[in-house]
Design a protein around this motif. Structure first.
Motif, PDB file in Angstrom:
ATOM      1  N   ASP A 141       6.901  -7.888  16.432  1.00 48.03           N
ATOM      2  CA  ASP A 141       7.669  -8.137  15.213  1.00 48.03           C
ATOM      3  C   ASP A 141       9.168  -8.061  15.474  1.00 48.03           C
ATOM      4  O   ASP A 141       9.923  -8.961  15.101  1.00 48.03           O
TER       5      ASP A 141
ATOM      6  N   ASP B 126      13.930  -4.772  12.170  1.00 52.17           N
ATOM      7  CA  ASP B 126      12.668  -4.008  12.159  1.00 52.17           C
ATOM      8  C   ASP B 126      12.880  -2.549  12.591  1.00 52.17           C
ATOM      9  O   ASP B 126      11.954  -1.920  13.064  1.00 52.17           O
TER      10      ASP B 126
ATOM     11  N   HIS C 131      11.150  -3.607   7.075  1.00 55.30           N
ATOM     12  CA  HIS C 131      10.085  -3.456   6.070  1.00 55.30           C
ATOM     13  C   HIS C 131       9.473  -2.052   6.077  1.00 55.30           C
ATOM     14  O   HIS C 131       8.424  -1.849   5.468  1.00 55.30           O
ATOM     15  N   HIS C 132      10.071  -1.101   6.790  1.00 53.43           N
ATOM     16  CA  HIS C 132       9.525   0.257   6.798  1.00 53.43           C
ATOM     17  C   HIS C 132       9.848   0.960   5.476  1.00 53.43           C
ATOM     18  O   HIS C 132      11.002   1.000   5.052  1.00 53.43           O
TER      19      HIS C 132
ATOM     20  N   SER D 264       5.752  -7.652   7.551  1.00 51.80           N
ATOM     21  CA  SER D 264       6.500  -7.605   8.804  1.00 51.80           C
ATOM     22  C   SER D 264       7.936  -8.019   8.530  1.00 51.80           C
ATOM     23  O   SER D 264       8.219  -8.646   7.503  1.00 51.80           O
ATOM     24  N   THR D 265       8.810  -7.697   9.468  1.00 50.67           N
ATOM     25  CA  THR D 265      10.180  -8.189   9.354  1.00 50.67           C
ATOM     26  C   THR D 265      10.191  -9.709   9.527  1.00 50.67           C
ATOM     27  O   THR D 265      10.999 -10.404   8.912  1.00 50.67           O
TER      28      THR D 265
ATOM     29  N   ASP E 210       2.161  -7.488  13.564  1.00 54.47           N
ATOM     30  CA  ASP E 210       2.234  -6.386  12.599  1.00 54.47           C
ATOM     31  C   ASP E 210       1.030  -6.333  11.659  1.00 54.47           C
ATOM     32  O   ASP E 210       0.733  -5.280  11.091  1.00 54.47           O
TER      33      ASP E 210
HETATM   34 MN   LIG Z   1       7.535  -4.514  11.900  1.00 58.51          MN
END
Ligand SMILES: [Mn+2]
Length: 327
Positions: free
Chosen positions: A33, A93, A120-121, A139-140, A170
């Protein structure tokens, strides 16, 4: 109506317009990712006549050699000499500033250039000057695909394949519950733009070495299940790694694999690293379990379905059992 993300995107576009030298950062222990997303964004920016460098704290594992331009990603040490020439950093990411690896060289406040943080965390602390964070995205790569669509960027085969690799990685080949309708729509659009699915699947699914399979065999033969909690645990010591000729990165995917057991609620893989630490990887496929809570309690973080922690300590074998000795 404008959303707060639209405002962040407009501010990001303004910063990109006025910056020539731009540095894209992949997170440490890079995965498909962070690499695929960075390379895709980088090639779009290059088409806008920007001067792009890519950097990562860690070596890029050979299994990502199939991604076009992956050899352009440098180690952070290699770009330090002229660091001030960069007018903009884009972190890709990276769940925190520490994930960028830059903290080994700079305090964040010492950096003279702004940071665009695309991630995206769920627990990203929004460390950037501009933060484009969508925790609902798989995912990013999915976020970046959305950005390209929004601003009307035409995708070529290379960009599409790089983004597809990020999504495929991801979502663990579309198996993880983070795979949404949006994810599949983005995937469909990437395929229509020429993404090479065969290349991505082949390189993602056939990415295990003999030593990886040996290591998996060893740890799978010793897994333990806590019947009451429905948690399966696997443990790997430094000795095990040595015995199998394997590296720590060969453990990637094991925690997900343990969730193949139908009545399992979550999995934990505990492993030792070279720095005298125990690393825990937590995974679940269930909607009613949030493994990030346990990871947080142990000083780590992550997503509801994928989280982790690191603590100083050792894993000591005692017959068939393993004791965790934290320090
Ligand atoms: Mn990711």
């Amino acid at each position: 109506m404008f959303t707060s993300t639209d405002i962040q995107i407009n501010r990001a576009l303004y910063l990109i317009r006025r910056s020539f030298y731009i540095l894209l950062i992949c997170h440490r222990k890079p995965d498909a990712d962070t690499i695929g997303s960075a390379l895709a964004l980088g090639s779009v920016l290059k088409k806008q006549n920007k001067k792009i460098d890519y950097a990562c704290q860690d070596e890029i594992p050979a299994k990502f050699d199939f991604l076009e331009d992956v050899n352009k990603i440098k180690k952070i040490e290699q770009i330090l000499k002229n660091f001030d020439k960069y007018k903009l950093l884009i972190t890709i990411d990276c769940g925190s500033f520490e994930q960028t690896g830059l903290h080994n060289f700079f305090l964040q406040q010492e950096l003279k250039m702004p940071i665009i943080n695309i991630d995206h965390h769920q627990d990203n602390p929004e460390f950037g000057s501009i933060n484009i964070i969508k925790s609902e995205a798989s995912s990013t790569a999915e976020i970046i695909h959305g950005l390209f669509k929004k601003i009307g960027i035409k995708l070529d085969k290379k960009i599409s394949t790089n983004l597809l690799s990020g999504i495929f990685g991801d979502t663990d080949s579309f198996k993880n519950p983070n795979t949404s309708q949006k994810t599949l729509k983005a995937t469909s659009d990437l395929l229509a733009s020429g993404a090479n699915l065969k290349r991505v699947t082949k390189n993602t699914l056939q990415d295990k070495s003999l030593s990886t399979i040996r290591l998996w065999g060893k740890l799978l033969s010793e897994i333990k299940k806590n019947k009451k909690l429905g948690i399966v645990t696997a443990v790997v010591t430094n000795e095990d790694l040595k015995e199998c000729g394997a590296k720590h990165e060969d453990l990637e995917g094991v925690a997900n694999f343990l969730n193949s057991i139908p009545d399992v609620k979550a999995s934990i893989v505990l492993s030792e690293n070279e720095n005298g630490e125990i690393k825990g990887s937590l995974r679940t496929l269930r909607d009613d379990v949030d493994v990030s809570k346990l990871a947080h309690a142990l000083g780590g973080g992550g997503h509801r379905r994928a989280a982790g922690f690191t603590m100083p300590g050792k894993l000591v074998r005692n017959g068939a059992n393993i004791r965790v000795i934290s320090q």
